[in-house]
Write a protein that holds these residues in place. Structure first.
Motif, PDB file in Angstrom:
ATOM      1  N   ASP A  60      16.980   6.997 -19.937  1.00 30.09           N
ATOM      2  CA  ASP A  60      17.445   6.348 -18.710  1.00 30.09           C
ATOM      3  C   ASP A  60      17.954   4.934 -19.002  1.00 30.09           C
ATOM      4  N   GLU A  61      17.263   4.242 -19.895  1.00 29.30           N
ATOM      5  CA  GLU A  61      17.661   2.885 -20.273  1.00 29.30           C
ATOM      6  C   GLU A  61      19.023   2.898 -20.968  1.00 29.30           C
ATOM      7  N   LEU A  62      19.225   3.871 -21.851  1.00 29.21           N
ATOM      8  CA  LEU A  62      20.486   3.969 -22.572  1.00 29.21           C
ATOM      9  C   LEU A  62      21.637   4.337 -21.639  1.00 29.21           C
ATOM     10  N   LEU A  63      21.388   5.251 -20.712  1.00 27.64           N
ATOM     11  CA  LEU A  63      22.423   5.636 -19.748  1.00 27.64           C
ATOM     12  C   LEU A  63      22.882   4.426 -18.931  1.00 27.64           C
ATOM     13  N   THR A 118      25.556  18.011 -22.006  1.00 25.20           N
ATOM     14  CA  THR A 118      25.684  16.907 -21.060  1.00 25.20           C
ATOM     15  C   THR A 118      25.517  15.574 -21.770  1.00 25.20           C
ATOM     16  N   VAL A 119      25.898  14.537 -21.062  1.00 26.06           N
ATOM     17  CA  VAL A 119      25.732  13.181 -21.588  1.00 26.06           C
ATOM     18  C   VAL A 119      24.270  12.931 -21.924  1.00 26.06           C
ATOM     19  N   ARG A 120      23.383  13.309 -21.007  1.00 22.99           N
ATOM     20  CA  ARG A 120      21.945  13.111 -21.235  1.00 22.99           C
ATOM     21  C   ARG A 120      21.483  13.897 -22.460  1.00 22.99           C
ATOM     22  N   LYS A 143      26.908   9.736 -14.661  1.00 24.56           N
ATOM     23  CA  LYS A 143      27.518  10.906 -15.286  1.00 24.56           C
ATOM     24  C   LYS A 143      26.580  11.554 -16.297  1.00 24.56           C
ATOM     25  N   GLY A 144      25.300  11.337 -16.118  1.00 28.07           N
ATOM     26  CA  GLY A 144      24.326  11.872 -17.063  1.00 28.07           C
ATOM     27  C   GLY A 144      24.343  13.384 -17.173  1.00 28.07           C
ATOM     28  N   GLU A 145      24.716  14.069 -16.103  1.00 31.91           N
ATOM     29  CA  GLU A 145      24.733  15.534 -16.110  1.00 31.91           C
ATOM     30  C   GLU A 145      26.128  16.104 -16.357  1.00 31.91           C
ATOM     31  N   TRP A 146      27.090  15.245 -16.587  1.00 31.31           N
ATOM     32  CA  TRP A 146      28.434  15.707 -16.946  1.00 31.31           C
ATOM     33  C   TRP A 146      28.431  16.252 -18.376  1.00 31.31           C
TER      34      TRP A 146
END
Length: 258
Positions: free
Chosen positions: A133-136, A101-103, A144-147
């Protein structure tokens, strides 16, 4: 007067008789966003290779550190050591972990991580979580953190890789043609992202899209490379109007850079 964070003096590099870099002088200051342009064969890629230890100069000085008493001779260090000092590089083609994922991509890139398994299964500190979270939010991918990263559009993958680079907490970011292959909207958003980083980080951006260069160089300096040396430096409008620059690009088109 402030001392440069990055000092390149009288540097040359030859490959099989071809002089890719010739007596190059370049100075980058803390918090600066510098754009580098130039035609094919100007030496831009070799320049980045020299800064990151991917190749070594035949002669010259490359030093890193705003304090002369605590500077580092990069010509004596390998790629890993230079990266640990705080010089990070993003190549033109985005390289992300497509099945994560993106995260997770950002977690894997955190400074001090020790491999995929240890990174993903080690309990994150609250500081780590806040940083992710700051970077996202910064790269505008919080929704889209969980994509899976492989599902992202090209421009979004570029932003994710910039986020991955930032997760390593570099002092200097070397970014190679970030606008390549992007839509106009993605290109503009990328420019906004890079401008937001200036001041907190020092950036060197190699680019050929002149509209994009105009956007990110609005408050900075443009360096023009030609035949491995600095042809001229200055504000975007001055560089664009310089007859030497026009001559160099004559017949090559605005995309003739590498």
């Amino acid at each position: 007067m402030a001392h440069p964070l990055l000092t390149v003096e009288d540097v040359s590099k030859t490959y099989d008789g071809f002089k890719a870099i010739s007596d190059l002088n370049f100075y980058l200051f803390e918090g600066e966003l510098r754009t580098v342009i130039g035609p094919n064969g100007a030496g831009k890629s070799t320049f980045f290779d020299l800064l990151t230890g991917r190749t070594q100069p035949d002669k010259g000085k490359i030093e890193f550190g705003a304090d002369p008493a605590d500077s580092h001779d990069l010509t004596k260090l390998d790629e890993v050591a230079i990266n640990r000092l705080g010089i990070g590089r993003k190549f033109q083609t985005p390289s992300v972990y497509a099945e994560h994922t993106v995260r997770e991509n950002l977690i894997l890139s955190l400074r001090g991580t020790r491999g995929v398994f240890a990174s993903l299964f080690h309990r994150l500190t609250s500081t780590d979580t806040d940083r992710i979270d700051e970077l996202l939010k910064l790269i505008r991918l919080e929704a889209k953190g969980e994509w899976k990263a492989g599902l992202l559009a090209h421009g979004e993958k570029q932003w994710l890789e910039i986020g991955m680079l930032l997760a390593q907490e570099p002092r200097v970011l070397l970014i190679d043609e970030p606008a390549a292959g992007m839509t106009d909207e993605e290109t503009h958003r990328t420019g906004e992202l890079l401008l937001s980083l200036a001041g907190k980080h020092s950036l060197v951006v190699v680019e050929h899209d002149m509209t994009f260069v105009r956007q990110i160089a609005q408050n900075g300096k443009v360096t023009v490379l030609h035949q491995g040396s600095v042809l001229c430096e200055g504000k975007f409008d001055d560089v664009q109007a310089d007859p030497r620059v026009r001559e160099v690009y004559l017949g090559r088109g605005k995309h003739g850079t590498r």
